[in-house]
Design an enzyme around this catalytic site. Sequence first.
Site, PDB file in Angstrom:
ATOM      1  CB  CYS A   1      29.984  23.857  66.037  1.00  0.00           C
ATOM      2  SG  CYS A   1      30.236  24.459  64.561  1.00  0.00           S
TER       3      CYS A   1
ATOM      4  CD  GLU B   1      29.351  27.552  68.782  1.00  0.00           C
ATOM      5  OE1 GLU B   1      29.351  29.006  68.527  1.00  0.00           O
ATOM      6  OE2 GLU B   1      29.464  26.825  68.104  1.00  0.00           O
TER       7      GLU B   1
HETATM    8  C1  NSP Z   1      31.401  29.793  66.136  1.00  0.00           C
HETATM    9  C2  NSP Z   1      30.674  29.048  65.060  1.00  0.00           C
HETATM   10  N1  NSP Z   1      29.415  28.069  65.643  1.00  0.00           N
HETATM   11  C3  NSP Z   1      28.758  27.569  64.722  1.00  0.00           C
HETATM   12  C4  NSP Z   1      28.907  27.906  63.189  1.00  0.00           C
HETATM   13  C5  NSP Z   1      28.094  26.999  62.324  1.00  0.00           C
HETATM   14  N2  NSP Z   1      28.871  25.885  61.642  1.00  0.00           N
HETATM   15  C6  NSP Z   1      29.938  28.669  63.017  1.00  0.00           C
HETATM   16  N3  NSP Z   1      30.097  29.022  61.841  1.00  0.00           N
HETATM   17  N4  NSP Z   1      30.668  29.321  63.914  1.00  0.00           N
END
Ligand code: NSP
Length: 236
Positions: free
Chosen positions: A150, A224
């Site tokens: 993430c 993701e």
């Molecule tokens: C699903 C997702 N993945 C990563 C990020 C980045 N922090 C986010 N805001 N959202």
Amino acid sequence: MSPVAGAALPDLATSGGLFARLRDAARPSWESYVAHPFVKGMGDGSLPEASFRHYLVQDYLFLIHFARAYALAAYKADSLADMRSAARSMSAILDLEMGLHVKYCAGWGLSEADMAATPEAQATLAYTRFVLERGMAGDLLDLHVALAPCVVGYAEIAAGLLADAATRLDGNPYRAWIEMYADPEYRTVAHAQVELLDRLSSARGGEARFADLTRTFDAASRLEAGFWEMGLTLAG
Ligand SMILES: Cc1ncc(CN)c(N)n1
């Protein structure tokens, strides 16, 4: 100052470091995440607005749980330095990242209360609860490996978009998203995560746990990709 299109940003991962090794070991899942059609659609501006909107509202809900995961990291930390670093990450999510979501959605007449009242999609539930579970059942290293795709992935994605000739910034409705994650402030957060993984790995026997950590990293990368897919297909 925001980075400009065409200027490639260097890889955040230190060669031979834990993050780079996990990314290599989980390459197909990582690629399905960072090169997802949703990402390409943001780059050239062709992504349907409904998909981005759906993604962004779900991401707002996602970030609430990610902030909780950093609170868990503070709880699990065994040094003041690690507690402070978890607290900084939590406030970067609550004060910086969520602000962009609130601003975008306000532009479409969606209030923060509307977003908070939206039911979580399955992809949101699956990803956030997976990370929290890894943190609760495991130790700080397990938790930070689950968080790494993430934190670092979005910095890599935004840098990749800026370097991609297919990316168009002028008139692109997703320009603020790209620039936010390519911004030095966000890259500093991502870089700190890469360094933290190395520190935790040497303190907590990461070498002997590599296969297990790879499973966690791989699953988070697939989750993701599933998150983008949820946005693209408007899945609930
Ligand atoms: C699903 C997702 N993945 C990563 C990020 C980045 N922090 C986010 N805001 N959202």
